[in-house]
Design a protein around this motif. Structure first.
Motif, short mmCIF file in Angstrom:
data_model
loop_
_atom_site.label_atom_id
_atom_site.label_comp_id
_atom_site.label_asym_id
_atom_site.label_seq_id
_atom_site.Cartn_x
_atom_site.Cartn_y
_atom_site.Cartn_z
N ALA A 135 -42.83 21.47 40.94
CA ALA A 135 -41.95 21.88 42.04
C ALA A 135 -40.50 21.49 41.75
O ALA A 135 -39.58 22.28 41.97
N VAL A 136 -40.30 20.26 41.24
CA VAL A 136 -38.94 19.79 40.92
C VAL A 136 -38.32 20.65 39.83
O VAL A 136 -37.17 21.12 39.95
N LEU A 137 -39.07 20.88 38.76
CA LEU A 137 -38.52 21.63 37.63
C LEU A 137 -38.22 23.07 38.01
O LEU A 137 -37.23 23.65 37.55
N ARG A 138 -39.07 23.67 38.83
CA ARG A 138 -38.79 25.04 39.25
C ARG A 138 -37.50 25.10 40.08
O ARG A 138 -36.69 26.02 39.93
N LYS A 139 -37.31 24.13 40.96
CA LYS A 139 -36.08 24.08 41.75
C LYS A 139 -34.86 23.95 40.83
O LYS A 139 -33.86 24.65 41.00
N TRP A 140 -34.95 23.03 39.89
CA TRP A 140 -33.82 22.79 39.00
C TRP A 140 -33.55 24.00 38.10
O TRP A 140 -32.39 24.35 37.86
N ARG A 141 -34.61 24.64 37.63
CA ARG A 141 -34.41 25.83 36.80
C ARG A 141 -33.77 26.96 37.61
O ARG A 141 -32.91 27.68 37.11
N ALA A 142 -34.19 27.10 38.85
CA ALA A 142 -33.60 28.13 39.71
C ALA A 142 -32.13 27.85 39.95
O ALA A 142 -31.28 28.75 39.89
N ALA A 143 -31.81 26.58 40.24
CA ALA A 143 -30.43 26.22 40.57
C ALA A 143 -29.49 26.29 39.38
O ALA A 143 -28.28 26.52 39.53
N THR A 144 -30.03 26.11 38.16
CA THR A 144 -29.16 26.10 36.97
C THR A 144 -29.18 27.43 36.22
O THR A 144 -28.51 27.55 35.19
#
Length: 456
Positions: free
Chosen positions: A319-328
């Motif tokens: 969940a964290v990595l998906r959020k970060w990938r989406a935001a970056t």
């Protein structure tokens, strides 16, 4: 120059790292015995020392770091697998090395500078054994050559044991050709059905411990900076490596810093086939767990502490990595990593501290700096790490639609549409979080964007 501090197993202290030659920082890490797929525990040292490799390259320059990780491709386990399957040893080892490299690449591990196979360095092993015999540190007996442990007074210092205590407290092979129960094999005879090489002591094959000593000397010299591996290797493997290397090359110091990672558990228990919690890296990858998630879970625990793999941790990491990938997505990386991230990594590879600093960057929406900093840890790389990027899916739109449906249901008391949408989102692998503050949708393990069609 940035100061790195590392815990040295040999001194039991955290020390300032001072490479012998800053223009050629040298590290050796014990690699796998190649007869089967790498299990999850095998992967932990690969990820740990990959982060150290990345850090050293970041600090000293990519062209000034040499990293060697070997393959043991001559071993009784390999021989047994060949006898069991009827397959050629070379076919088994080639296939297994290919599997290992593929699986570790999926975890984001860089390939080392050199990945020697033991069978490529048999002449160097024979020469080192001959030097040990000539120096009075080894002896030939009944086709074997054994290291004379009593000839090296420092034996046991790495693992913190005395020879006499080791004999009293452990089961050791008391073969008739041994002068001392703790003496270990450097060379052993091979029958016609086993791999073998000609030597002054007859046709045979090397013992396990001599392999790494010969390969590290050939590729890194009699003294180098860091030797790493899992703490299960500290004794006897690393203890024996240290003894034979220092005796064969007394002019050198072998490894200046020894580092050992702790072991891995699964759901709070030791991983074992009998408990049904044993699985390989490939098992997880094939079950849809992205390699980047495995890596992130590993790095969430300091390498010097036991690590517990749980399904909950994997879901949270995804969940964290998906959020970060989406935001970056689409953002250019910053010129430099965040000081807090680098400070944590330089403090004995404090990866949990580095991840906490990444979370702080995310809260402040410093996405460019987060991207650069995360890549020092080997996450948020340019490849997609085996999954689709959530930025391609407008989850905010789904959240808004669900929120509107819930507001309408509060008026009509008919929640059937809300329940339908929630069920469809969950079936697509989306975690639905509903509270007074609103609706939050988080892609979870097994997220499949294609299943979102028709939800709204």
């Amino acid at each position: 120059m940035t100061e790195i501090r590392l815990t040295n197993t040999k001194t039991r202290r955290k020390e300032r790292f001072a490479p012998l030659d800053p223009n050629n920082v040298r590290m050796y890490v014990c690699g796998p015995t190649v007869y089967d797929r790498a299990h999850l525990g095998n992967a932990r040292p690969v990820v740990v020392f990959d982060v150290l490799y990345r850090l050293l390259r970041h600090v000293y320059g990519a062209d000034h770091v040499t990293y060697v990780r070997n393959f043991t491709d001559v071993d009784d386990k390999i021989n047994a697998r060949a006898a069991e399957t009827g397959r050629d040893i070379g076919t088994i080892t080639d296939e297994t090395i290919g599997w290992f490299l593929e699986d570790m690449a999926a975890l984001g591990a860089l390939e080392p500078s050199a990945a020697p196979r033991a069978t490529q360095y048999i002449p160097q092993m024979i020469a080192m054994i001959a030097d040990l015999i000539a120096g009075g540190h080894a002896y030939a007996a009944e086709g074997h050559v054994l290291f004379d442990v009593r000839s090296y007074p420092e034996y046991g210092k790495l693992s913190g044991r005395s020879v006499d205590d080791m004999i009293a407290g452990a089961r050791v092979e008391v073969a008739p050709y041994k002068r001392d129960p703790m003496d270990f094999v450097l060379w052993k005879p091979s029958g016609p059905d086993l791999p073998g090489w000609d030597s002054p002591w007859g046709r045979g094959r090397p013992g396990w411990h001599i392999e790494c000593s010969a390969m590290s000397h050939e590729l890194l010299g009699e003294s180098f900076d860091i030797h790493g591996g899992g703490n299960d290797l500290m004794f006897p493997h690393h203890e024996n490596e240290l003894a034979q290397s220092c005796c064969a090359h007394p002019e050198g110091g072998f490894a200046q810093v020894w580092m050992h990672n702790e072991m891995l558990q699964v759901e709070g228990k030791k991983m074992s086939k009998s408990l049904g919690n044993f699985f390989t890296v490939r098992d997880l990858l094939d079950d849809g767990v992205p390699g980047e998630v495995i890596r992130f879970v590993f790095l969430s625990t300091h390498y010097g502490k036991p690590m517990d793999w749980t399904a909950k941790k994997a879901a949270e990491a995804e969940a964290v990595l998906r959020k970060w990938r989406a935001a970056t997505a689409g953002i250019e990386p910053a010129a430099a990593a965040a000081p807090d991230v680098m400070e944590a990594l330089c403090d004995d590879l404090n990866t949990p501290g580095a991840i906490a600093a990444l979370h702080a960057l995310a809260r402040d929406e410093e996405w460019a700096t987060l991207l650069t900093s995360a890549r020092v840890l080997g996450v948020l790389g340019e490849d997609l790490a085996g999954w689709d990027v959530v930025a391609d899916v407008d989850l905010d739109g789904f959240a808004e639609a669900l929120s509107d449906a819930r507001a309408a249901a509060m008026q009509t008391k008919d929640f059937s549409e809300v329940d339908r949408m929630k069920s469809a989102l969950i079936a697509a692998g989306v975690e639905v979080r509903m509270s007074k503050a609103g609706v939050e949708l988080v892609p979870g393990s097994g997220f499949d964007a294609a299943k979102l069609e028709g939800v709204v």
